[in-house]
Design an enzyme around this catalytic site. Structure first.
Site, PDB file in Angstrom:
ATOM      1  N   TYR B 440       0.803  -1.235   0.000  1.00 36.96           N
ATOM      2  CA  TYR B 440       0.000   0.000   0.000  1.00 36.96           C
ATOM      3  C   TYR B 440       0.838   1.290   0.000  1.00 36.96           C
ATOM      4  O   TYR B 440       2.044   1.223   0.074  1.00 36.96           O
ATOM      5  CB  TYR B 440      -1.086  -0.015   1.057  1.00 36.96           C
ATOM      6  CG  TYR B 440      -0.762  -0.027   2.537  1.00 36.96           C
ATOM      7  CD1 TYR B 440       0.484   0.252   3.051  1.00 36.96           C
ATOM      8  CD2 TYR B 440      -1.783  -0.323   3.440  1.00 36.96           C
ATOM      9  CE1 TYR B 440       0.698   0.252   4.423  1.00 36.96           C
ATOM     10  CE2 TYR B 440      -1.571  -0.321   4.805  1.00 36.96           C
ATOM     11  CZ  TYR B 440      -0.330  -0.031   5.289  1.00 36.96           C
ATOM     12  OH  TYR B 440      -0.119  -0.030   6.631  1.00 36.96           O
ATOM     13  N   GLU B 441       0.177   2.402  -0.145  1.00 39.93           N
ATOM     14  CA  GLU B 441       0.841   3.708  -0.338  1.00 39.93           C
ATOM     15  C   GLU B 441       1.774   3.688  -1.532  1.00 39.93           C
ATOM     16  O   GLU B 441       2.848   4.297  -1.506  1.00 39.93           O
ATOM     17  CB  GLU B 441       1.635   4.131   0.905  1.00 39.93           C
ATOM     18  CG  GLU B 441       0.836   4.539   2.101  1.00 39.93           C
ATOM     19  CD  GLU B 441      -0.096   5.720   1.859  1.00 39.93           C
ATOM     20  OE1 GLU B 441      -1.203   5.655   2.392  1.00 39.93           O
ATOM     21  OE2 GLU B 441       0.263   6.670   1.133  1.00 39.93           O
TER      22      GLU B 441
END
Lengths: 596, 596
Positions: B440-441
């Site tokens: 994620y990110e």
């Protein structure tokens, strides 16, 4: 729902074109095993895996197994029916002795079928897998009567088997085990103790479960010298040899695990259970180790199997998922974005997995063919060489392949982004299921110790010398094949680096065994990579030959492209492992245990 | 039950001895932040993590979150009470602007506290973590009125926040997003669409949830140029600014994930929800990217946090578990076996993790201190250098640390053998939770592309030039420090190899961007390793100084031992990555997409 397509084309390439497995037909034992039969088995086995086992994989993960209040264990929906189909169609008896109802097929056919079943559903394939292990142990160490009593029913999987080694306080170090066996006076024993992590320990899919249990006979010496192996059936057999009275063994609980949820991993409690010794008293570990050597090959295959199915799903996703644009300009101009597979880094993860899978499959098949040849080859020196190879390479196949498979399944999951992290797409399951393969049947660190501490030095280092000689011969024979020059150069360099590592271990490991221990995993990876380099060089020779002969099948050119990825991007790791290995024990042993 | 001991000693070493974070006190903004205050926060924060959050980690994993029939979401037992304690004790407001009720502390203090909370319970720490991100975005792009309306309540976590970017068909490629925003005519918008993977999307722990939502305003251009950012509160605010009427946003379902079960990852449905634009129309991604840059640093810290807690548990197990004997003879003669930690290969896995953790923590702290200095330093050139460093290193901190953390947590799990695979010991959870940090990110491949495609070349490559110059200065200054010679040599070599990689990318990546893409992840790892080498060299200088001054604290000698592991056994990977990088795009792009 994850997909699986049995890699039949690649398997045929290995079996027929590279390895010429039909050579086995010239020997009496395998006289009926021709190319057509092998192909038919591959194809039918692939269908069974795809059609019956694949759809149950997610079900098994999701439902897991449940211990009911009466001590029985329920397996996931669909497993019992699939198990029945598998047994009825003869998929459990491929490699087993015809004397006890087996089909007597070569191991190379069995391991191919095994890979497909395991790719499709690893947790399911473990039920017959453990039974195989138990059959092997009884075959190796059991009396004729034991063989006749148990093998026919186990080969058909009417009865399944388990292996009971681990106890709460000991796994690797079996010398500590406490389960005890007290003679009944009639040749049987009363077995009492607790075993944990028992795969397929309890379930209702077979009429009986034949537990093979390591225990200490009353009065036996401490440590590994006092361990015997016992058969403990779930149901004692009646006078006709049919399952009768319930024995004193029961499932205490089901382990909650990271993966392989579809397999019932049990805590098994033995409470004055009736057991029958296999082979000699206090010699149980010998039988177990011979059996485990074979099982370790299968565990390496399991790592490969998960890497293969993870790869296939990652390819499908990378081909279909439109996201971003190629760095060199749109490749799917009319679409909203390009498929992921245009991105070099996505291809890197896919090719790392593909090149590994194809190399690992070649190594598993090549090794298994040597195991087959060991059974039938007329030349004793050749048979010994086969045995040497199997001894040397089994820990490498188990340890290197499963270590790497953890990384490749993680890479394949990574390609899915967030969709890889949610369970819906099934990629998380491949990572979680694969993970056990690096742990069980001897954690990979133990494999590495087995390699550098035992196998390497056995018989004066004969195994590695034979293997080196064979590779030198291959290099001499193919050194002027310019079309595959990088495969030859790469193999030569890897082999030289491996030799340098071997020399370092010989010079530094004798005086201080911690030096050998410190470099053991790096050395195992070096040997794994070098063997894959050898496999890739052989595959390249085979593929180039087909190209030289004017094939119009792209398969061969693509094989070379995949192999070139291996040579250019995976082989550099041999040097990194060598550099680490040569730092020795000092960086590892300098820190006081209390300072960690 | 897994243990966690906040690594206060190591944190103090970095903050005070290596980085002299008290230098911040000379500037007005941080004038009250002295060493004692920093230490008090570290200690109290560590206690909160250990005592309140650690016991809830397994609970969160086991129970997960549940969407109830009315659309509300229940979090795991104990989470609401812990959340309340956290907010009441001010742990959510450390770094925030005093104007809105924050404590105005330096980021280095906040990231230390964040690491401890995340080690103790990553899924829990994400609730305030996401709120932090939303606060950041409103601070960057919001109007004064928006700041005054939302920030005070969010800083106390009375209201929490979320980030809504991903949609079913797009994650990385936000240009494809479809959620639409139709003006109501009164300055507000009607937001409609579906967002997935929304961490902390719905729960009852706060009085309101402030969703930050990327959407396309009616009539906006296609692609990334038409994306705006909106505030969409779960409850619209009444005239007094208190949560009133329910807005048109709801949790459609909870995602079933591999890990971080304690965080409610939601599918969020927006159905004519009232939203308020942040900043300018079609400029939403700018705000989001500034915010995300900061969030990526936190994700790198999450990777470290899991590697740290996994390490601590592996050390405890390796110290207590008796299994096998040392290769050099028994070390625990009176016991039935030696503890695992006598085995070189167990130490290898522990030291790989320890050396990584301490190096990664140094890098995270060093970077965050630069971020703090950027806010207060009087010299513009210095502030620009800080900004350059943050730009260059953020993708490295996110990508390299989380990639490596996946491997170290797997290694720590491996030390437990089968006990690592069952959920009972908690090691599986660390692996499963860590795994999301690499995804994620911005998945790590995207971080690597950001590094080689944008950050490296920005402002004529100024960031890397400054950094090289700084490292050269360090090498010149410490080149004659013979006691730490290997740290200096190692850093010099790593830096030279990194330069070689940079040159290769410059020479080959311009003409064919696929060459840059093909080497991007290898380059990111090279830079990560080189930066850790720099950190280890600085730590070595600091530790050696204490030793030279006659310290009787073993901490310093042990620091050097750990660093020597890094230099001898981790740095060789720089060369392997360089070799791979220099093979370029050809091995990756040669295979036709249909042939995978």
């Amino acid at each position: 729902m994850p997909v699986y397509n049995a890699p039949i084309r690649d398997m045929k390439f290995l079996m027929h074109e590279m390895l010429d497995a039909s050579q086995l037909q010239q020997y009496e034992r395998f006289s009926e095993v021709d190319k057509d039969l092998m192909d038919a088995i591959l194809e039918e086995s692939g269908k069974f895996a795809q059609e019956v086992l694949t759809p149950l994989n997610v079900v098994g993960d999701h439902e897991g197994c449940t211990r009911n209040d009466d001590g029985s264990v329920s397996v996931p929906t669909g497993f019992p029916e699939a198990f029945k189909t598998m047994a009825e169609n003869g998929w459990t008896s491929l490699g087993h002795d015809p004397e006890y109802g087996g089909q007597g097929l070569p191991g190379i056919v069995g391991i191919a079928a095994g890979e497909m079943q395991s790719s499709a559903n690893m947790a399911f394939a473990m039920y017959p897998g453990l039974t195989n292990g138990a059959i092997k142990a009884i075959s190796i160490g059991g009396s004729d009567e034991q063989k006749q009593t148990y093998l026919p029913k186990m080969i058909t999987c009417e009865w399944t088997g388990t292996m009971n080694l681990t106890e709460p306080h000991c796994g690797t170090d079996l010398g500590l085990l406490k389960t005890k066996a007290v003679p009944n006076g009639d040749g049987s024993y009363k077995i009492s103790g607790q075993k944990i992590f028992i795969s397929a320990g309890e379930h209702g899919m077979s009429d009986n479960i034949i537990h093979l249990v390591l225990a200490r006979a009353e009065g036996a010496p401490e440590g590994v010298k006092g361990i015997s192996l016992f058969i403990v059936p779930k149901f004692k057999l009646d006078a006709e040899g049919n399952p009768g009275e319930k024995n004193g063994v029961s499932c205490g609980s089901i382990e909650h695990k990271m993966g392989i949820h579809g397999n019932s991993t049990c805590v098994m409690n033995y409470d004055d259970a009736e057991g029958y010794m296999i082979g000699e008293e206090n010699k149980g570990l010998r039988v177990m180790f011979v059996m485990m050597n074979r099982a370790r090959l299968d565990v390496g295959m399991q790592g490969l199997s998960q890497s293969e199915v993870a790869y296939q799903n990652a390819v499908a996703y990378a081909t279909e998922r439109l996201q971003g644009r190629s760095l060199t300009g749109p490749k799917n101009e009319k679409g909203p974005a390009d498929p992921l597979i245009v991105h070099p880094d996505v291809r890197r993860m896919l090719l790392e997995t593909k090149a590994f899978n194809e190399g690992a499959r070649a190594l598993v098949f090549w090794s298994t063919l040597h195991e087959d040849l060991e059974l039938v080859h007329p030349d004793e020196a050749f048979r010994e060489k086969c045995d040497d190879y199997m001894g040397l390479l089994t820990p490498v196949i188990k340890g290197y392949i499963t270590d790497k498979a953890v990384h490749t399944t993680v890479d394949c999951q990574q390609i899915f982004g967030g969709h890889g992290y949610v369970e819906e797409w099934g990629m998380s399951q491949f990572v979680r299921d694969t993970r056990i393969a690096a742990i069980y049947e001897g954690a990979n660190g133990i494999q590495a110790l087995d390699l550098v501490g035992r196998k390497l030095a056995r018989k004066g280092g004969r195994a590695l010398m034979s293997l080196s000689k064979e590779i030198d011969g291959f290099l001499a024979e193919n050194g002027d094949n310019e079309n595959i020059a990088e495969f030859i150069t790469g193999l030569k360099e890897a082999k030289d680096q491996l030799n340098e590592g071997t020399m370092w271990l010989m010079q530094n490991g004798m005086g201080n065994p911690d030096n050998a221990g410190a470099g053991s995993v790096d050395y195992m990876h070096m040997m794994g990579l070098t063997m894959l380099s050898y496999m890739w060089a052989m595959m390249a020779v085979t593929a180039q030959k087909a190209i030289d002969e004017g094939t119009d099948d792209d398969f061969y050119a693509n094989k070379l492209i995949t192999g070139r990825y291996f040579v250019s991007r995976m082989l550099p790791m041999v040097g990194a492992h060598l550099a680490k290995l040569k730092t020795g024990a000092e960086p590892l042993m300098a820190l006081d245990a209390a300072a960690f």
